[in-house]
Design a protein around this motif. Structure first.
Motif, mmCIF file in Angstrom:
data_model
loop_
_atom_site.group_PDB
_atom_site.id
_atom_site.type_symbol
_atom_site.label_atom_id
_atom_site.label_comp_id
_atom_site.label_asym_id
_atom_site.label_seq_id
_atom_site.Cartn_x
_atom_site.Cartn_y
_atom_site.Cartn_z
ATOM 1 N N GLN A 204 34.281 28.942 38.915
ATOM 2 C CA GLN A 204 35.620 29.022 39.488
ATOM 3 C C GLN A 204 36.551 29.739 38.510
ATOM 4 O O GLN A 204 36.220 29.946 37.342
ATOM 5 N N VAL A 205 37.736 30.108 39.005
ATOM 6 C CA VAL A 205 38.764 30.661 38.127
ATOM 7 C C VAL A 205 39.128 29.609 37.074
ATOM 8 O O VAL A 205 39.318 28.429 37.386
ATOM 9 N N ASN A 206 39.198 30.036 35.828
ATOM 10 C CA ASN A 206 39.479 29.122 34.725
ATOM 11 C C ASN A 206 40.923 28.609 34.825
ATOM 12 O O ASN A 206 41.875 29.385 34.713
ATOM 13 N N ARG B 124 29.310 42.453 39.803
ATOM 14 C CA ARG B 124 30.370 41.454 39.751
ATOM 15 C C ARG B 124 30.866 41.209 41.170
ATOM 16 O O ARG B 124 31.188 42.154 41.887
ATOM 17 N N GLU C 24 46.327 34.514 39.385
ATOM 18 C CA GLU C 24 44.979 34.635 39.930
ATOM 19 C C GLU C 24 44.616 36.095 40.147
ATOM 20 O O GLU C 24 43.476 36.511 39.878
ATOM 21 N N PHE D 193 38.426 40.459 35.846
ATOM 22 C CA PHE D 193 37.012 40.167 36.058
ATOM 23 C C PHE D 193 36.257 41.397 36.562
ATOM 24 O O PHE D 193 35.136 41.684 36.140
ATOM 25 N N LEU E 14 32.516 35.078 40.708
ATOM 26 C CA LEU E 14 33.738 34.300 40.547
ATOM 27 C C LEU E 14 34.127 33.737 41.905
ATOM 28 O O LEU E 14 34.243 34.486 42.882
ATOM 29 N N LYS F 222 27.572 38.435 37.620
ATOM 30 C CA LYS F 222 28.626 37.435 37.479
ATOM 31 C C LYS F 222 29.315 37.235 38.829
ATOM 32 O O LYS F 222 29.645 38.203 39.509
ATOM 33 N N ILE G 166 41.450 38.093 38.472
ATOM 34 C CA ILE G 166 40.426 38.744 39.294
ATOM 35 C C ILE G 166 40.275 40.216 38.909
ATOM 36 O O ILE G 166 39.157 40.722 38.741
ATOM 37 N N VAL H 90 33.269 38.578 43.841
ATOM 38 C CA VAL H 90 34.318 37.575 44.018
ATOM 39 C C VAL H 90 34.160 36.983 45.416
ATOM 40 O O VAL H 90 34.107 37.713 46.407
ATOM 41 N N LEU I 109 36.848 31.685 44.276
ATOM 42 C CA LEU I 109 38.284 31.394 44.336
ATOM 43 C C LEU I 109 38.611 30.178 45.185
ATOM 44 O O LEU I 109 39.771 29.822 45.319
ATOM 45 N N SER J 216 26.359 34.430 35.355
ATOM 46 C CA SER J 216 27.314 33.318 35.360
ATOM 47 C C SER J 216 27.900 33.162 36.755
ATOM 48 O O SER J 216 28.064 34.137 37.489
#
Length: 433
Positions: free
Chosen positions: A379-381, A315, A399, A406, A348, A346, A403, A317, A350, A376
């Motif tokens: 962006q942040v949902n 994962r 946020e 996540f 993510l 995954k 995170i 970010v 920001l 996947s």
């Protein structure tokens, strides 16, 4: 076409330094051969990353002589070490091991935990049989340079049937850009042994740019269990190039826990070679990129053994203008029947300018297997942020919670509480909290 490279040392100079350090003849010859390969080989080819566009010129200079272990922990390391009477710790400061301690109880059981340079002199036959057998000098220019230039490092040997309940820890501190920083970690876990090893890489401003060109080799014998946790927290002036690999024999297991928390450009490969029947690998990797960082992280498992299993979770970010390439590779060779390989990547993002790619790859050469992947990137949902803000939470706090949620499935599954706490603190720092 071979990449043109100015080598950081000449062959005659390298030989002289090795001899002056008191290294055995076989190691001197190995270094010289590796240096020759470095001048002939290309840089590694990475998915969607051109290493030849990185600044790879700052390998530093080799020290002429090896210092004796001073048994003194640097001040900026002491603050992150809880040194107890029975703790097992090794500290490397730039090129030199400056502190090492192994409990008398483990020493009496035949455990060896020392810097690799000392081990090459005092346990030469043992080291020679395993050094450079998993990360090989002839693979590419980086592995060749590492084999030629490594210094300090760690040698951990766990005899047959020895179970170690407390983790052994190493800390690698870099604060001088003029010296070579290329530690090599070599772990050998004999049959039915068990050990947990944790290391931390940290750097402070060293007055210039520097490359960390590191490697870790783990030999897992039949029935042995090894947990290898590594947290990299090198600053923006340090380019991190790391190979971590394990060979796992029958019914052995390797568990990787990796925190990629650097502030500079970084590349790493974490590979499990499941050679034996019933062998297993579990890899958990988290990464946070910020600023203009360029990151390329690969987690990989190669199945040779029947009924071998691998699980990989990564994962990442990405903040600001950072770019992250996250690769997961599961390869099941012909004959590895009943193998099971699962992976999840995954990413993510920001910021609209951040870029993240998740590349799941399955290479299957056998029919009677199980394999799967999930990936996947996004962006942040905004709906999640809106929901949290509707409950009176600020956008920044919303946020932050998203995170942490996540990353939580990886961080919370780490079995070592100190590593959990360290990663949590580094995540907060990287996210500017």
């Amino acid at each position: 076409m071979t990449t043109q490279t100015v080598l950081p040392v000449e062959g005659d100079q390298l030989k002289s330094i090795s001899v002056h350090r008191g290294e055995p003849d076989w190691l001197t010859e190995s270094r010289i051969q590796a240096l020759q390969l470095a001048g002939e080989l290309n840089l590694p080819k990475l998915e969607k990353t051109r290493l030849d566009r990185w600044d790879l010129s700052s390998f530093g200079s080799l020290r002429e002589a090896r210092k004796e272990i001073a048994q003194q922990i640097p001040d900026n390391v002491a603050s992150i070490v809880e040194l107890k009477e029975n703790s097992n710790l090794l500290v490397q400061h730039n090129s030199d091991a400056v502190f090492t301690r192994l409990s008398p109880e483990l020493s009496a059981q035949g455990v060896i935990f020392t810097d690799l340079e000392t081990a090459a002199r005092e346990h030469g036959d043992l080291v020679k049989g395993y050094l450079n057998t998993v990360v090989k000098p002839d693979e590419n220019q980086l592995t060749a340079l590492h084999s030629a230039l490594w210094s300090g490092g760690v040698f951990l040997y766990v005899p047959k049937n020895v179970v170690i309940d407390t983790p052994l820890q190493s800390i690698f501190l870099l604060d001088d850009s003029n010296v070579t920083f290329a530690p090599h970690v070599l772990i050998v876990a004999e049959a039915n042994s068990k050990v947990a090893y944790v290391d931390n890489y940290i750097s402070t401003h060293a007055g210039g740019t520097i490359i960390h060109n590191g490697a870790a080799e783990v030999i897992v014998k039949p029935g042995a269990k090894v947990l290898f946790a590594s947290v990299h927290d090198l600053n923006e002036h340090t380019t991190d190039l790391s190979y971590r690999r394990a060979i796992v024999e029958n019914d052995g297991s390797i568990e990787w826990i990796v925190g990629e928390m650097n502030d500079g450009d970084s590349m790493s490969e974490t590979l499990s070679i499941l050679k034996g029947n019933g062998s297993s690998s579990d890899a958990k990797v988290i990464a946070v990129g910020s600023g203009t960082q360029k990151l390329n992280y690969t987690t990989k498992a190669i199945h040779y053994g029947k009924s071998s299993t691998s699980h990989m979770i990564t994962r990442a970010v990405m903040r600001e203008n950072a770019t992250g390439i996250i690769n997961g590779i599961t390869k099941i060779e012909k004959g590895a029947t009943k193998a099971d390989g699962q992976q999840t990547e995954k990413v993510l993002m920001l910021s609209p300018k951040a870029r993240g790619d998740a590349n799941p790859i399955l290479l299957i050469d056998e029919d009677d297997v199980s394999a799967g992947h999930a990936a996947s990137v996004g962006q942040v949902n905004p709906e999640q942020i809106y929901y949290l803000m509707s409950r009176g939470i600020t956008r920044a706090e919303a946020e932050r919670l998203i995170i942490y949620g996540f990353l939580a499935p990886v961080v919370s599954d780490i079995p070592l509480e100190p590593v959990q706490q360290l990663l949590q603190g580094l995540v907060e720092r990287k996210l500017g909290q």
